[in-house]
Design an enzyme around this catalytic site. Structure first.
Site, short mmCIF file in Angstrom:
data_model
loop_
_atom_site.label_atom_id
_atom_site.label_comp_id
_atom_site.label_asym_id
_atom_site.label_seq_id
_atom_site.Cartn_x
_atom_site.Cartn_y
_atom_site.Cartn_z
N TYR A 104 0.85 -1.20 0.00
CA TYR A 104 0.00 0.00 0.00
C TYR A 104 0.88 1.24 0.00
O TYR A 104 1.88 1.32 0.74
CB TYR A 104 -0.90 0.04 1.24
CG TYR A 104 -1.71 1.31 1.34
CD1 TYR A 104 -2.99 1.39 0.81
CD2 TYR A 104 -1.18 2.46 1.93
CE1 TYR A 104 -3.73 2.57 0.87
CE2 TYR A 104 -1.90 3.65 1.99
CZ TYR A 104 -3.17 3.69 1.46
OH TYR A 104 -3.90 4.85 1.50
N GLU A 189 -3.55 7.35 -4.43
CA GLU A 189 -3.40 6.10 -3.67
C GLU A 189 -3.25 4.92 -4.63
O GLU A 189 -3.97 4.84 -5.63
CB GLU A 189 -4.63 5.88 -2.78
CG GLU A 189 -4.60 4.59 -1.98
CD GLU A 189 -5.92 4.36 -1.24
OE1 GLU A 189 -5.97 4.72 -0.05
OE2 GLU A 189 -6.88 3.85 -1.85
#
Length: 377
Positions: A104, A189
């Site tokens: 992530y 993101e």
């Protein structure tokens, strides 16, 4: 905020050189099939619903295909879905890659620090909110020097990367930072960021653009993102209007008072359904326009909570009464009003003369609105 669908976010990433799977967006099962047959999308492939809500995999909005026919079937099935209240209108078909690990990474704004923050975690592929906070690294980034070498090395250490993947991360972070700054983003993101062979590939893309910078980005003018039809109308009229799932409409002035009003209603068991922030306006015409927009949402009851500083309570009351006259009798709903401050006496008299309940205390007025929403007196 301007929220970009995954495929649009990946178009942004592509401009800045972030590695992506080969893929293409489709709007019908037949188009998906032809993309695979033409080799535009390699097999095997993944077919993903293009919606703004998360949790697509668990909700059946992500499927896999090994043949053109399977791609058509998967796309047709997904396009028939309504995912978390959003109709699926597009799917993204992409090559299925041999993934070694899922990570992530994101850049966002920390409003308390007033700085961009680089967020990294070795636990990718799941919603970041579900990851243990001890497994998440947050590095504030000074906007003038930008991402420094030691901050990139720290990110590689957190993600457990070395060698080729670490070098790939260095280039990817530099590209992500350029995208974040140049696009006036609130968030960029990648979840998951996949380790594939000796490099990294962005399997997903979430990009949110700050709408106050929209004048610098006409390319995003046509994006409606997740606004409802009424929210879209409100945006065009420059009215702060948000639809929720409850049945109590809220009209207040100022973001702080509006949010406090929602909290008070929930404290007494109410369910706010639409909230409308008048800001500093007391123009009766503007108030009328805002209230008629509220009426289209068909709330069970409306709670008006106004503090008259710059705003005058009597002109807000006049606008509200005028708006009620324009709502058809069959569609009318009760109103509970709490107005305090500038010209509150005159405003209260106007409301009561029109048969509108006016209660000066916040607790009692909120409780009255909740009781009416439940069908009580």
């Amino acid at each position: 905020m301007v929220k970009l669908a995954e495929w649009r976010g990946k178009d942004v990433f592509r401009r800045y050189g972030i590695p992506l799977p080969r893929g293409h967006v489709a709007r019908s099962g037949e188009e998906a099939q032809s993309l695979v047959r033409a080799g535009t999308v390699p097999l095997p492939c993944v077919v993903k619903a293009q919606v703004l809500a998360g949790g697509r995999g668990k909700g059946g909005a992500v499927r896999f295909a090994d043949t053109p026919d399977q791609a058509r079937e998967a796309a047709t099935a997904i396009l028939a879905l309504e995912f978390k209240g959003e109709k699926v209108r597009e799917v993204l078909l992409e090559e299925k890659l041999p993934i070694a690990r899922e990570l992530y990474i994101s850049l966002t704004l920390d409003r308390a620090l007033r700085l961009p923050v680089l967020i990294t975690s070795a636990q990718g592929g799941v919603e970041i909110e579900s990851v243990d906070d001890r497994q998440i690294s947050r590095q504030p980034i000074h906007p003038f020097p930008g991402l420094t070498g030691y901050e990139k090395r720290r990110a590689a250490e957190v993600l457990g990367l070395s060698g080729g993947p670490a070098k790939s991360l260095d280039r990817l972070l530099e590209a992500l930072w350029r995208a974040f700054m140049a696009e006036d983003a609130e968030l960029v993101e990648i979840n998951p960021l996949a380790v594939v062979g000796d490099g990294l590939v962005a399997l997903d893309a979430k990009v949110i653009i700050e709408d106050d910078a929209a004048f610098r980005h006409p390319e995003y003018a046509d994006i409606r993102d997740d606004r409802t039809p009424l929210e879209e109308i409100a945006r065009e009229k420059d009215i702060a209007f948000v639809q929720l799932d409850g049945n109590i409409g809220v009209i207040a002035n100022g973001a702080g008072l509006t949010m406090a009003t929602l909290d008070v209603l929930q404290e007494f068991g109410g369910a706010p359904g639409v909230f409308l922030d008048l800001g500093g306006t007391d123009d009766p015409k503007k108030v009328t326009e805002a209230f008629l927009l509220m009426a289209q949402a068909e709330p069970r009851v409306v709670f008006l909570n106004i503090f008259g500083g710059v705003t005058r309570c009597d002109t807000v009351a006049k606008g509200l009464v005028e708006a009620m006259k324009q709502v058809p009798t069959a569609q009318r709903f009760p109103i509970v009003a709490r107005i305090r401050g500038n010209n509150e006496k005159e405003g209260t008299e106007i409301l009561r003369a029109a048969g509108i309940t006016a209660v000066p205390q916040l607790k009692e007025s909120a409780q009255a609105a909740v009781a009416l929403a439940r069908g009580g007196p």
